[in-house]
Design an enzyme around this catalytic site. Structure first.
Site, short mmCIF file in Angstrom:
data_model
loop_
_atom_site.label_atom_id
_atom_site.label_comp_id
_atom_site.label_asym_id
_atom_site.label_seq_id
_atom_site.Cartn_x
_atom_site.Cartn_y
_atom_site.Cartn_z
N SER A 43 0.80 -1.22 0.00
CA SER A 43 0.00 0.00 0.00
C SER A 43 0.83 1.27 0.00
CB SER A 43 -0.94 0.01 1.22
OG SER A 43 -0.20 -0.11 2.42
N ASP A 349 -3.43 7.97 8.23
CA ASP A 349 -4.43 7.14 8.90
C ASP A 349 -3.86 6.30 10.03
OD1 ASP A 349 -2.95 5.31 7.49
OD2 ASP A 349 -4.57 4.65 6.18
N HIS A 352 -0.32 4.85 7.04
CA HIS A 352 0.19 5.44 5.80
C HIS A 352 0.48 6.92 5.97
CE1 HIS A 352 -2.45 1.96 4.80
NE2 HIS A 352 -1.38 1.62 4.10
#
Length: 388
Positions: A43, A349, A352
């Site tokens: 991610s 978050d 990230h």
């Protein structure tokens, strides 16, 4: 009769070279003419793969730059986006995303939650992607073969522009940013001794996939190590009454960072070995850990708020309300929306990074000062490079 080059042209050529000193030797490296960028990862560099394959990120992700969710776990652009900018390439389309994608100058095979290791069914319950590095490399192989076929067979010039020229494959840059989820999974489920053994196996699988890419035409590799997992705000939020030595001098969970450093150390050792084996390749090892730790430790000096601040989401000892979701915090229902000023926060978050942090990190690594060899990404295609 001799012809003199115009002064402007001469100056342009001179200043377009990067001069690197290797002991008493000076090496001039001209900019690389990369035909494309192919990215593999999790991610931290997924630009839409997992969103297309499974469930997309909803609002408020993407709000800063794209003004809408854009398949990225951030309010805006990722490090790979800034790398593409730096190299004059368009943002990479996810290989799994068929809508509006163009692959003429690269493709992104990364998916959120991806690991280096092969996954099994129980891993999916922990948010692990069904597309580990081995599958991403297989996707690349399919992409390479099929795009070459259609590029040669089609008479549709519009289609050709959306596909890579197969003759330019050896001039592409291959970026890899993966391993964080393997380390995190080990921290959650294994003893320290078991983790040490697992790291050796994980890195071995990483190196084997680089070999496969090399066998399939890749030549220039830009390989990120993993970041300081123990500094993630979601990790810090779970700490209560820590014993002496549990946290380091800036408040990160020391044991978790130590495991990440073990992974990085092993990865660097194996990359050095691989250079001697893949004689026609360039392999640049990039110390992403150092860049991220530097930013986190110097947060306020770099214009950011508290290093463990979270822009979107609520996390504590016994609760997690992830960005864009509703949840319960101490008996009160809350909605995890965006903070007022994401550009002043490092963490988007809890796991990230915000666009502002990603920009800072990208600028820190692209000049090559944290790389082995110390070469900027714009010159990472050259075989004759000094190695530290």
């Amino acid at each position: 009769m001799t012809m003199e080059l115009p002064v402007v042209l001469v100056l342009w050529f001179v200043f377009s070279l990067t001069v690197i000193t290797n002991g008493d030797e000076t090496i001039d490296l001209p900019p690389c003419d990369y035909s494309a960028i192919y990215n593999f990862g999790d991610s931290n560099s997924d630009t839409g793969g997992l969103a297309a394959a499974l469930y997309p990120e909803g609002p408020p992700s993407g709000e800063t730059y794209f003004k809408m969710p854009a398949g990225r776990a951030s309010d805006g652009r990722l490090i790979i986006d800034f790398i593409a900018d730096n190299l004059g390439k368009p943002y990479l389309s996810g290989y799994l995303d068929s809508i509006g994608s163009s692959y003429g100058q690269g493709a992104n095979f990364a998916t959120g939650g991806a690991t280096i290791q092969r996954v099994n069914e129980s891993w999916f319950q922990n948010g692990v992607s069904p597309f580990p590095l081995e599958i991403q490399v297989e996707h690349y192989t399919q992409f390479k073969d099929r795009s070459a076929y259609f590029y040669k067979e089609t008479k549709d010039e519009c289609l050709r522009k959306r596909l890579p020229n197969p003759d330019g494959l050896s001039k592409a840059l291959f970026t890899l940013d993966i391993g964080q989820n393997d380390v995190a999974f080990g921290i959650r489920s294994l003893s320290l001794e078991q983790q040490k053994t697992a790291i050796i196996n994980v890195v071995s699988q990483f190196i084997s996939q680089i070999r496969v890419l090399y066998e399939r035409g890749a030549r220039a590799f830009w390989v990120h190590n993993t970041g300081p997992i123990g500094c993630l705000p979601v990790t810090h939020a779970k700490v209560k009454d820590p014993l002496p030595g549990y946290l380091d001098e800036i408040g990160c969970v020391k044991d978790q960072n130590d495991v990440a450093l073990l992974f990085n150390q092993q990865l660097k050792v194996e990359i050095v070995k691989l250079r001697a084996e893949l004689t026609n390749a360039t392999l640049v090892y990039v110390d992403m850990y150092a860049a991220k730790y530097e930013l986190i430790s110097q947060a306020k000096n770099q214009g950011f708020e508290d290093r463990f601040e979270i822009c979107c989401g609520y996390h504590g000892i016994d609760y997690d309300v992830w960005c864009g979701n509703k949840g319960n915090v101490n008996g009160t229902e809350v909605y995890a929306g965006s903070c007022a000023n994401p550009s002043a926060v490092i963490s988007w978050d809890g796991v990230h990074y915000t666009e502002a942090a990603n920009r800072w990190i990208a600028n820190r690594i692209m000049n090559g000062s944290l790389s082995d060899p110390m070469v900027p990404i714009s010159r990472a295609c050259h075989k004759q490079m000094p190695v530290s």
